[in-house]
Every structure is written in structure tokens, then in C-alpha cells.
Enzyme design. Structure first.
Site, PDB file in Angstrom:
ATOM      1  N   LYS A 197      -3.231  49.442  -0.515  1.00 58.67           N
ATOM      2  CA  LYS A 197      -4.146  50.199   0.335  1.00 58.67           C
ATOM      3  C   LYS A 197      -5.388  49.403   0.716  1.00 58.67           C
ATOM      4  O   LYS A 197      -6.011  49.676   1.736  1.00 58.67           O
ATOM      5  CB  LYS A 197      -4.491  51.514  -0.323  1.00 58.67           C
ATOM      6  CG  LYS A 197      -3.276  52.422  -0.211  1.00 58.67           C
ATOM      7  CD  LYS A 197      -3.309  53.643  -1.007  1.00 58.67           C
ATOM      8  CE  LYS A 197      -2.114  54.518  -0.703  1.00 58.67           C
ATOM      9  NZ  LYS A 197      -1.075  54.474  -1.721  1.00 58.67           N
TER      10      LYS A 197
HETATM   11  C1  PLP Z   1       0.110  54.886  -1.697  1.00 61.04           C
HETATM   12  C2  PLP Z   1       1.133  54.148  -2.465  1.00 61.04           C
HETATM   13  C3  PLP Z   1       2.486  54.228  -2.141  1.00 61.04           C
HETATM   14  C4  PLP Z   1       3.002  55.133  -1.045  1.00 61.04           C
HETATM   15  O1  PLP Z   1       2.598  54.693   0.217  1.00 61.04           O
HETATM   16  P1  PLP Z   1       2.679  55.682   1.485  1.00 61.04           P
HETATM   17  O2  PLP Z   1       2.060  54.935   2.601  1.00 61.04           O
HETATM   18  O3  PLP Z   1       1.879  56.888   1.100  1.00 61.04           O
HETATM   19  O4  PLP Z   1       4.110  56.007   1.694  1.00 61.04           O
HETATM   20  C5  PLP Z   1       3.377  53.449  -2.857  1.00 61.04           C
HETATM   21  N1  PLP Z   1       2.950  52.652  -3.864  1.00 61.04           N
HETATM   22  C6  PLP Z   1       1.666  52.555  -4.203  1.00 61.04           C
HETATM   23  C7  PLP Z   1       1.278  51.680  -5.331  1.00 61.04           C
HETATM   24  C8  PLP Z   1       0.707  53.287  -3.518  1.00 61.04           C
HETATM   25  O5  PLP Z   1      -0.580  53.176  -3.861  1.00 61.04           O
END
Ligand code: PLP
Length: 467
Positions: free
Chosen positions: A112
Site C-alpha cells: 500500500k
Molecule cells: C490490502 C492488502 C491486500 C489486498 O489488496 P486489495 O487491493 O484490497 O485487494 C493483500 N495483501 C496485503 C498484505 C494487503 O495489505
């Protein structure tokens, strides 16, 4: 470039407007009016570019007149300069066809950061022009919260309220949020609630005129278009390294809110030769069921070792349904209102067939996750986190031709989820030095009940009115 709502009745906005708005006023999500497309020659020209330059080239068609090309490059250089790896999102080879795309070299150790480090700078840029104040309200199942908080802490004109389900995020995840003591950061632990409950309260606030009349409420969840746009970049970066545009590449994506894998869909619409997008879920498998049988109906959330995927309602799935359903905002609004009323819907034939052309899906239970973590450790010497393990499980189970490389998105650093990794391998991943003192830092957090009025009142009494 103009951005339109998936539900057809909110005004179209430019990039700056869509970035600040988050959710559209009709409850829909913003998408570009059309997909820009790169030629093969343009994609071939991406080979070897520094990540920040590639990012600017991939994002330029979306950003339009909201930023000059020079300013966009300054922002991407600043955002990606904070990553601990020179390649920003390095590729690691596991065996003759399996690859890991490491997306966790940012400040908070999950993918993220790739989008949110940029988004924090975009907010500051756009708000600085107008002098307006933005109130960010978000819900997190763990990683969005810390990445968003790191991205906006101490930035001008922004206050952030981050809701997390009390006791349902890992210690490392919680501390990465609650140890940021900047005055514009408010952590709210919602008791007796799941991530979906918290997210529902956030969505409600966007439609609550008592709040939106006084405050400009913005989103950092992946309902924000700018986040998805930033994630498109690493699909291009990795595929070009593996031979695109002359060779097809498949991706396996640990999926929760469908944001990351939707960015892969966008990359494909922009001309990247994507052989397949594998939607990897844990036992919270609404997307696996929707893609395999057309049945998108919610169950109850089961806590797993991959908490960032412990969700039932995947907001960004709406963007895909819109695109596959002929971009008919009225029809989609009816479909989504039906879903909101009954918590269930059937995909239309066009949506099912359109999805089947590019997507497959697979679900990993606790044993599948442990086995994938062990396989990567014992055969490749790589420690992977449980989210990445869902992706690798799905990647190894896929039946693609051997000539197609499969890239699993490594969405979190293994040290973020140390207990399950240690259980599977006997090896406890160390926190990287840059956050090595996390467990000595002071925490600050407010506990609130899972009650919308209590949350709205807290936000109203701590936020700054729009202007
Ligand atoms: C947020 C997250 C996901 C899922 O991603 P999306 O974009 O919500 O599908 C998967 N793995 C990790 C470690 C995350 O932080």
C-alpha cells in the site's frame, strides 16, 4: 482525462477532483472515461527506465492537466525515493517459472505504500493550491491504515481518522499506526466490529450531509482512483522485465478489496500483454465464488493469518462490473442497490464471460498458506508472508502453459506477520532496521463502539471544517 462514476449520476471530474473526492456523490466509484492505450513500441521503450520515470509515463495520460509533466516527475521521484530498494519493486525468481514481485520495500512494509506515498503528496499539492482542508476517513484491515498514516502525518491541510477493528490487526500493524503521534493523526479502534463493519461506517459518512456540508471528506481506501493508478505501474515494470510486450505474463494477486488486481486489469486495458490475472483469496472467498460461479453473496468474515484479505465486500469489484457490463451506470446502480439491500447478487452473463476472459481465481485455506510458506522457504530460501502465500498457492496451482511466467505479488514483508511465518518455517523474520524499535515506541489510540453516531461525533469534534 475525465473521470465518471460507475453509478452514472455524479458529475464527471478531472484528475484533481477525483483524487480529492474519493467516493462519488452517487455512491459510485470514479473510473476514467476511457482507457488510454500504449503502443507496443511505447511499452518496449519502458525497459530499463528508473521506476519513478516509468511511473510518470504510465500515469501521465490519467493526470492530464492537473499536474505538469515536470511536477509529476518531481512527485514520483519524491514518493519512490523513500523506498529501501533502488528498484522500488524488485522481482525475485523462485523457480523456472514462478516469480515474486516484492512490493513491500516502502516505509510500512506493505504494497500500500507504493500508492499512498504518492497519494499523500498529491493531497498536499492539490490542497495547497486551494487552501482547503481535507478530512480523511478510512477503515483498515491493517495495512492501508499504517501506509496512509505514514503518507499524511504532519502534512498541511489534512487530518486523518483511521478506523480499525479492535483486536483484529497484528501487533506490528497496530503499532505502525498507533505509534505515529502527529497531531493530525487519529487512530480509532472500533470494538466488537469487523473490517466490513468499519468500512460500512466510513461509506455512510461519505453520504451523510450533516458531515459533508461541514467537512471535505476524502478517501485513502482503494476506492480512490489515484491509488489504483499508482499500482498499475508495477505491472508494467515487472512484465517488461520478463519480456513484454513480446511475451505474455500472468499475475497472481492476493486479493481483498479487489484494488490491486483491478490495477492489473487496467494495465491489460492499456495494452500490456497479460495472459491471466489469478485472484487469490483466503477462506473469505466471495470473489472466488463470484468468478467461478457468478454468485456474489456475502457470508460472515472468518479471521485468518492473512487479515488484510479478511473481507467479504470487495469495493473495487464494482469497477470491473461496470466496465464489463457495457459501462451502463444506471443498470449498475440498480444491480448494486439490489446487492446492498440483500447482500447478494448474480453476475450478468456479460459480466461473467468478460471476467472469464482474463481472470481465474483460487482460494487458500490455512494449510494451503502454511504449505506455500514452507515451499518458498525450503526450496527457494525465501520467507514470504501469509498474504503472499495465498498468491503463491494459487500461482503454483494454475494450469497456464509453461512458457508463461507467473508473477506473484508479494504484498507484505514477512516480518509484518511473524507468528504464522515462524509457525510454518521455524524461522522468525526480523523487522528491518528502519522500524526495529517499533515495540519500544509510545502508542496513542481511542477506543469507540461500533456505532455510527459515536464515530461521526468524534470526527466532527476533531476535524477542521473545509475552508
Ligand atoms: C490490502 C492488502 C491486500 C489486498 O489488496 P486489495 O487491493 O484490497 O485487494 C493483500 N495483501 C496485503 C498484505 C494487503 O495489505
Amino acid at each position: 482525462m475525465e473521470f465518471i462514476s460507475t453509478r452514472g449520476s455524479a458529475p464527471a471530474l478531472d484528475f484533481e477532483g477525483a483524487t480529492l473526492a474519493g467516493l462519488a456523490s452517487d455512491g459510485g466509484l470514479y473510473v476514467p472515461r476511457e482507457w488510454p492505450r500504449f503502443t507496443e513500441a511505447e511499452i518496449a521503450g519502458f525497459a530499463g527506465l528508473p521506476y519513478a520515470e516509468l511511473a510518470a509515463r504510465v500515469m501521465e495520460p490519467f493526470v492530464g492537466d492537473s499536474l505538469t509533466p515536470e511536477r509529476l516527475r518531481e512527485l514520483t521521484a519524491e514518493a519512490y525515493g523513500r523506498f529501501a530498494h533502488k528498484a522500488v519493486t524488485p522481482l525475485v525468481q523462485l523457480d523456472e517459472r514462478q516469480w515474486l514481485l516484492e512490493l513491500f520495500h516502502g516505509p510500512t512494509l506493505a504494497f500500500k505504500d507504493v500508492a499512498l506515498q504518492l497519494l499523500g503528496l498529491l493531497f498536499e499539492e492539490f490542497l495547497g493550491r486551494s487552501g482547503h482542508n481535507l478530512t480523511i476517513v478510512g477503515a483498515t484491515s491493517g495495512d492501508t491504515g499504517s501506509a496512509a498514516i505514514d503518507a499524511v502525518a504532519n502534512r498541511d491541510n489534512v487530518t486523518i481518522f483511521m478506523l480499525h477493528p479492535h483486536g483484529r490487526v497484528s501487533d506490528v500493524q497496530r503499532r505502525q499506526m498507533t505509534t505515529v503521534l502527529a497531531p493530525n493523526v487519529h487512530n480509532l479502534a472500533i470494538t466488537d466490529s469487523s473490517f466490513d463493519d468499519a468500512q460500512a461506517m466510513v461509506k455512510r459518512m461519505f453520504g451523510d450531509t450533516a458531515m459533508t456540508d461541514r467537512f471535505a471528506i476524502g478517501a485513502v481506501n482503494s476506492i480512490n482512483w489515484a491509488r489504483l493508478m499508482a499500482q498499475v505501474v508495477y505491472y508494467f515494470a515487472s512484465a517488461v522485465q520478463l519480456g513484454a510486450p513480446h511475451r505474455e505474463v500472468a499475475f497472481s494477486v492476493p486479493t481483498g478489496n479487489f484494488g490491486d488486481v483491478f490495477a492489473g486489469y487496467v494495465a491489460a486495458q492499456m495494452g500490456l500483454p497479460v495472459a491471466q490475472l489469478i485472484v487469490a483469496t483466503n477462506v473469505n472467498d466471495i470473489l472466488h465464488r463470484a468468478l467461478s460461479s457468478g454468485d456474489y453473496s456475502t457470508g460472515t468474515v472468518t479471521p485468518t493469518a492473512a487479515p488484510s484479505m479478511d473481507i467479504q465486500v470487495s469495493s473495487n469489484f464494482e469497477r470491473l462490473l461496470f466496465d464489463l457490463g457495457g459501462r451502463d451506470g444506471k443498470a449498475l446502480a440498480a444491480q448494486m442497490h439490489g446487492f446492498e439491500a440483500t447482500r447478494a447478487m448474480q453476475l450478468t452473463n456479460a459480466q461473467r464471460e468478460g471476467a472469464a476472459a482474463l481472470f481465474t481465481s483460487a482460494r487458500a485455506d490455512a494449510d494451503d498458506m502454511s504449505r506455500a510458506i514452507r515451499w518458498a522457504w525450503e526450496n527457494c530460501g525465501e520467507l514470504i508472508d501469509p498474504h503472499t502465500a495465498c498468491g503463491l498457492h494459487a500461482a503454483r496451482a494454475s494450469d497456464l502453459p509453461a512458457s508463461v511466467p507467473v508473477v506473484t505479488l508479494a504484498t507484505a514483508h514477512p516480518a509484518k506477520f511473524r507468528d504464522p511465518v515462524e509457525r510454518a518455517t521455524g524461522n522468525r523474520p526480523a523487522l528491518p532496521a528502519r522500524i526495529g524499535d517499533l515495540f519500544q515506541r509510545e502508542e496513542r489510540c481511542v477506543e469507540l463502539p461500533g456505532d455510527y453516531d459515536a464515530v461521526a461525533e468524534y470526527v466532527a469534534s476533531h476535524a477542521t471544517p473545509k475552508a
